[in-house]
Design a protein around this motif. Sequence first.
Motif, mmCIF file in Angstrom:
data_model
loop_
_atom_site.group_PDB
_atom_site.id
_atom_site.type_symbol
_atom_site.label_atom_id
_atom_site.label_comp_id
_atom_site.label_asym_id
_atom_site.label_seq_id
_atom_site.Cartn_x
_atom_site.Cartn_y
_atom_site.Cartn_z
ATOM 1 N N GLY A 81 36.239 65.977 -52.137
ATOM 2 C CA GLY A 81 35.829 66.608 -53.389
ATOM 3 C C GLY A 81 36.914 66.579 -54.437
ATOM 4 N N VAL A 82 38.152 66.829 -54.027
ATOM 5 C CA VAL A 82 39.278 66.811 -54.980
ATOM 6 C C VAL A 82 39.484 65.398 -55.524
ATOM 7 N N VAL A 83 39.441 64.399 -54.638
ATOM 8 C CA VAL A 83 39.655 63.012 -55.077
ATOM 9 C C VAL A 83 38.588 62.593 -56.084
ATOM 10 N N VAL A 84 37.330 62.866 -55.774
ATOM 11 C CA VAL A 84 36.245 62.466 -56.677
ATOM 12 C C VAL A 84 36.329 63.231 -57.997
ATOM 13 N N ALA A 85 36.644 64.525 -57.939
ATOM 14 C CA ALA A 85 36.761 65.318 -59.165
ATOM 15 C C ALA A 85 37.876 64.780 -60.056
ATOM 16 N N VAL A 86 39.013 64.415 -59.451
ATOM 17 C CA VAL A 86 40.125 63.854 -60.229
ATOM 18 C C VAL A 86 39.729 62.517 -60.851
ATOM 19 N N LEU A 87 39.056 61.672 -60.071
ATOM 20 C CA LEU A 87 38.610 60.378 -60.602
ATOM 21 C C LEU A 87 37.619 60.560 -61.753
ATOM 22 N N THR A 93 29.586 58.024 -56.611
ATOM 23 C CA THR A 93 30.209 58.296 -55.309
ATOM 24 C C THR A 93 29.924 59.724 -54.860
ATOM 25 N N ALA A 94 29.980 60.665 -55.797
ATOM 26 C CA ALA A 94 29.666 62.058 -55.467
ATOM 27 C C ALA A 94 28.233 62.171 -54.942
ATOM 28 N N VAL A 113 32.336 67.091 -61.383
ATOM 29 C CA VAL A 113 33.408 67.986 -60.924
ATOM 30 C C VAL A 113 32.826 69.282 -60.365
ATOM 31 N N VAL A 114 31.903 69.894 -61.101
ATOM 32 C CA VAL A 114 31.300 71.153 -60.646
ATOM 33 C C VAL A 114 30.481 70.927 -59.375
ATOM 34 N N GLY A 115 29.819 69.778 -59.294
ATOM 35 C CA GLY A 115 29.049 69.462 -58.100
ATOM 36 C C GLY A 115 29.912 69.356 -56.859
ATOM 37 N N MET A 116 31.108 68.774 -57.015
ATOM 38 C CA MET A 116 32.026 68.676 -55.875
ATOM 39 C C MET A 116 32.537 70.060 -55.450
#
Length: 405
Positions: A386-392, A238-239, A298-301
């Motif tokens: 970005g926060v949602v994807v990082a948390v997932l 998704t990211a 996470v870092v990418g987001m």
Amino acid sequence: MEFVTTPKTNDAREPTSPHTRRWMLLAAWPVIAAMALSNEPAPLYVLWQDRLGFPDATLTLIYAGYFAGLLVSLSFSGTLSDRYGRRPVLLPGLAIGLVASVLFTVADSVALLGLARLLSGIAVGAALSAGMAAVSDLAPDGRKKLGGLVASTSMVTGAAVGPLLTGVLSRALPHPTVTVFVVQVVLLLVALAVVVRMPLRGREDSAVNGRLLRIPSVPAANRRALLVSLAVFAPAFTASGFVLSLGPSLLGRLLGGDDPLLSGGLISLLFAAATAVQFGVRGLRVPVQFRLGAGLTVVGMVALVAAVAADSVPLLLVAAVLAGCGQGSAQLGGLATLAAEVPSARLAEADSAFTAGGYLLAGGLPVVAGYLSDAVGLTAATAVFGVVVAVLAAAGALAAEVVRA
């Protein structure tokens, strides 16, 4: 030379031969050729928009057509492949890809463009499910992890080749909306020749029963492996999808114009990173690949949010590389897990379930982010996404650790 006689099974591989490794590598070509078709149109949409005069909302519907074709194809192509063999699915799938390529060359209306995108989704779904399973089937005995690596890298290599080919031909030759797909026809014809000659066996004694059109799944004993793999892969995928959907327009805004070569280069950079990282981490254990994939996502987001906030091209490129690396590592871990644990008679369906799960999240969240950006602005919407994807991603990695503990 002594040959070992093997009983009839549901394995689509012929008895071990000196050419098995060669055929495993050749089997990756149909996947590469089909995946090239999946991303080739992206840098050309601005040209079609100028010529046909359709708004961005229509462009969204054309994108949706591809996802619809892909998900419908994945819902039955894996089951068909496991029941009747890889070749009976790959041959018509690639033929549909040829029809889609021809339609792209003559598209003079939104309807034809949408139909071409729908058919390309169907072709890609067939190639991903049956093609990646064929690669694993043809892996040398005891080298299932190698088969997973080749299958995974073939997917992202094709995704990188398509937009790069589009960008280069757009600069080098006139009428790029025609010449790009003429070249694609040649790629698919070569893929058809490879499939015809691949040493694959049919499924005379298939143990795959039930409805052909169904939600792809795996045997009960392997469901945990599938869910763990998806928990890490889907956020990473998704990211990447969000960077791909946002990147070209953001790049055009920052550089003051749309250029198919630049847009195609950004997409190719992401998938090139996804390909390269898999060779770098192939010797690591799957749990490490999962942790690395989640961490890079996470870092990418973080980099993407910073790129949008600062209107920074260098940060956008960094985000693309990190997102690609995150997807590549997570994808390799997931496909290697499925290739090692799922019986060959259900492997194509397992690959379909894995791919469909990733596309469902990757197709849904960016659309939500698009509507959110209209309401609160691009910077705020990107931050939320970005926060949602990082948390997932972090939750998926944690779930994988807990399940494997």
